[in-house]
Design a protein around this motif. Structure first.
Motif, PDB file in Angstrom:
ATOM      1  N   GLY A 118       2.343  14.374   3.285  1.00 28.69           N
ATOM      2  CA  GLY A 118       3.559  14.602   2.505  1.00 28.69           C
ATOM      3  C   GLY A 118       4.804  14.751   3.346  1.00 28.69           C
ATOM      4  N   GLN A 119       4.736  14.408   4.639  1.00 31.72           N
ATOM      5  CA  GLN A 119       5.913  14.545   5.506  1.00 31.72           C
ATOM      6  C   GLN A 119       6.936  13.454   5.249  1.00 31.72           C
ATOM      7  OE1 GLN A 119       5.055  15.270   9.722  1.00 31.72           O
ATOM      8  NE2 GLN A 119       2.945  15.783   9.186  1.00 31.72           N
TER       9      GLN A 119
ATOM     10  N   ARG B  67      -6.346   7.292  11.212  1.00 28.59           N
ATOM     11  CA  ARG B  67      -6.680   6.300  12.232  1.00 28.59           C
ATOM     12  C   ARG B  67      -7.723   5.311  11.711  1.00 28.59           C
ATOM     13  NH1 ARG B  67     -10.455   5.631  15.930  1.00 28.59           N
ATOM     14  NH2 ARG B  67     -11.455   7.616  15.453  1.00 28.59           N
ATOM     15  N   ARG B  68      -8.668   5.804  10.946  1.00 33.20           N
ATOM     16  CA  ARG B  68      -9.699   4.914  10.407  1.00 33.20           C
ATOM     17  C   ARG B  68      -9.143   3.993   9.322  1.00 33.20           C
ATOM     18  NH1 ARG B  68     -15.621   7.264  10.845  1.00 33.20           N
ATOM     19  NH2 ARG B  68     -15.418   8.393  12.813  1.00 33.20           N
ATOM     20  N   TYR B  69      -8.272   4.526   8.467  1.00 34.04           N
ATOM     21  CA  TYR B  69      -7.628   3.657   7.482  1.00 34.04           C
ATOM     22  C   TYR B  69      -6.786   2.587   8.183  1.00 34.04           C
ATOM     23  CZ  TYR B  69      -8.761   7.354   4.061  1.00 34.04           C
ATOM     24  OH  TYR B  69      -9.410   8.271   3.266  1.00 34.04           O
TER      25      TYR B  69
ATOM     26  N   GLU C 256      -0.718   9.017   8.356  1.00 31.26           N
ATOM     27  CA  GLU C 256      -0.917  10.465   8.407  1.00 31.26           C
ATOM     28  C   GLU C 256       0.266  11.199   7.798  1.00 31.26           C
ATOM     29  OE1 GLU C 256      -1.638  14.049  11.708  1.00 31.26           O
ATOM     30  OE2 GLU C 256      -1.307  11.975  12.362  1.00 31.26           O
ATOM     31  N   HIS C 257       1.478  10.767   8.109  1.00 31.91           N
ATOM     32  CA  HIS C 257       2.671  11.411   7.542  1.00 31.91           C
ATOM     33  C   HIS C 257       2.702  11.257   6.018  1.00 31.91           C
ATOM     34  CE1 HIS C 257       5.092  11.247  11.587  1.00 31.91           C
ATOM     35  NE2 HIS C 257       4.123  12.149  11.593  1.00 31.91           N
TER      36      HIS C 257
ATOM     37  N   LEU D 234       0.852  -1.191   0.000  1.00 34.86           N
ATOM     38  CA  LEU D 234       0.000   0.000   0.000  1.00 34.86           C
ATOM     39  C   LEU D 234       0.886   1.239   0.000  1.00 34.86           C
ATOM     40  CD1 LEU D 234      -2.807   1.418   0.356  1.00 34.86           C
ATOM     41  CD2 LEU D 234      -2.429   1.222   2.829  1.00 34.86           C
ATOM     42  N   ARG D 235       0.758   2.043  -1.050  1.00 36.03           N
ATOM     43  CA  ARG D 235       1.440   3.341  -1.082  1.00 36.03           C
ATOM     44  C   ARG D 235       0.489   4.411  -0.578  1.00 36.03           C
ATOM     45  NH1 ARG D 235       3.700   5.391  -6.443  1.00 36.03           N
ATOM     46  NH2 ARG D 235       1.662   4.728  -7.177  1.00 36.03           N
ATOM     47  N   VAL D 236       0.980   5.259   0.300  1.00 40.10           N
ATOM     48  CA  VAL D 236       0.211   6.398   0.803  1.00 40.10           C
ATOM     49  C   VAL D 236       0.884   7.658   0.263  1.00 40.10           C
ATOM     50  CG1 VAL D 236      -0.727   7.558   2.817  1.00 40.10           C
ATOM     51  CG2 VAL D 236      -0.336   5.085   2.883  1.00 40.10           C
ATOM     52  N   LEU D 237       0.143   8.415  -0.532  1.00 36.94           N
ATOM     53  CA  LEU D 237       0.724   9.545  -1.258  1.00 36.94           C
ATOM     54  C   LEU D 237       0.246  10.868  -0.683  1.00 36.94           C
ATOM     55  CD1 LEU D 237       0.139   8.116  -4.848  1.00 36.94           C
ATOM     56  CD2 LEU D 237       2.231   7.991  -3.486  1.00 36.94           C
ATOM     57  N   GLY D 238       1.087  11.856  -0.759  1.00 37.91           N
ATOM     58  CA  GLY D 238       0.723  13.197  -0.336  1.00 37.91           C
ATOM     59  C   GLY D 238       0.008  13.953  -1.442  1.00 37.91           C
TER      60      GLY D 238
END
Length: 344
Positions: A206-207, A136-138, A201-202, A97-101
């Motif tokens: 985009g952190q 948090r929900r994800y 969240e980060h 899973l990629r999380v993108l900003g």
């Protein structure tokens, strides 16, 4: 402040910011899940069965005799199936899973003034609210194994392992007992869950670069059937002799569609309008109209001004921020991605 001359862009598109891969199935023994052994791929195979006519048919008067003959006939079918080997009691499902900003930044927009106002609105949300609640929900939907769908039902034990990867190396690891988390309530908290939520969240803000490896182990029993995604065959042509069920596979490895995993991860909308009959429904997937196709119902109706488009227009064009829950919903829809322009 509202700008009466500002209009929604006719070309407006957003890329998804939660980007899962397909989940491939393999099989092994529960006690070997942390031993590093290579697990055997779960394959898809065909089988033919001699079933019966069981679907509803209408027949009365002169047609009753014909109907009687039809329902007494056998109903041969060829279907796809996937099972664990007789020597394996545990299903292993793995995906990344990629999380993108850049949530809220359009990938295409033909109205510069609208884009500037939209991004100012999104930035105000980020500054005042942030992505903590959505993250948090994800994270909860990773920890509770919702993405396993039917494979979660009836499992004796389910363990979810999540690793954050950087240059192919795990920098953080979390482990969850999926059955200890509810599918209906997303307010559970634990140190491991909080740490995973912070990583997501980060990524959204985009952190940092966030790439997660998710591995689920579901102990369901030796030789038991497992449930990959089922393919939707739109052009069936001549139905005679065709398979009545086609399962999704990558190569010959049983798998879940990335879209099905994405739907599970974004099943976080508990802010939709509901009546007394809907109280026990729990969260639904984030969709512009709150559509739940398995029920044939849309919970966010335009007539109630509860859908994504009415909420977004009021927020961006009129400067009327919705309730906090609907603000989360609008941002979650932008994270989902899609084409949202206003046609002429």
């Amino acid at each position: 402040m509202a700008n009466n001359d500002l209009k929604t862009a006719s070309v407006l598109a957003f890329e998804r910011k939660l980007d899962p891969s397909d989940a491939l199935f393999s099989a092994g023994k529960w006690d070997d899940r942390n031993q590093g052994e290579t697990w055997a791929n779960v394959t898809v195979r065909e089988k033919s069965v001699r079933g019966t006519i069981s679907h509803r048919k209408a027949g009365q008067g002169a047609g009753a005799a014909k109907l009687s003959g039809e329902i007494e006939s056998p109903n041969p079918q060829t279907i796809d199936t996937a099972t664990l080997p007789n020597s394996a009691d545990t299903l292993r499902a793995r995906f990344t899973l990629r999380v993108l900003g850049g949530a809220g930044t359009p990938s295409a927009c033909n109205n510069a003034a609208y884009q500037a106002k939209l991004q100012a609105t999104v930035q105000d949300y980020v500054n005042t609210t942030g992505f903590a609640e959505l993250a948090r929900r994800y994270a909860t939907n990773l920890a509770n194994g919702r993405f396993l769908w039917r494979n979660r039902m009836g499992a004796e034990q389910i363990e979810i392992q999540v690793r954050q990867l950087a240059q192919g190396v795990a920098t953080q690891c979390w482990q969850f007992d999926a059955l200890s988390f509810s599918l209906r309530h997303l307010d559970t908290s634990s140190p491991e869950l909080d740490a995973l939520a912070q990583a997501i969240e980060h990524g959204l803000s985009g952190q940092s670069h966030t790439l997660l490896e998710v591995i689920a182990y579901a102990r369901i029993g030796d030789g038991q059937e497992v449930y990959p995604s089922q393919e939707l065959i739109l052009d069936k042509g001549d139905k005679k002799g065709q398979k009545s069920k086609t399962l999704y596979k990558v190569g010959n490895v049983a798998a879940l569609h990335s879209q099905k995993i994405g739907n599970a991860l974004r099943t976080i909308d508990t802010w939709y309008p509901r009546g007394e009959a809907d109280e026990d429904l729990g969260p639904i997937a984030v969709e512009p109209y709150g559509s739940v196709t398995s029920q044939g119902k849309a919970y966010r109706q335009p007539r109630d001004k509860a859908d994504f488009y009415n909420l977004l227009d009021a927020w961006v064009l009129k400067g009327k921020a919705p309730e906090i829950g609907d603000r989360h919903f609008v941002m979650a829809t932008l994270i989902r991605g899609g084409v949202f322009g206003e046609k002429d």
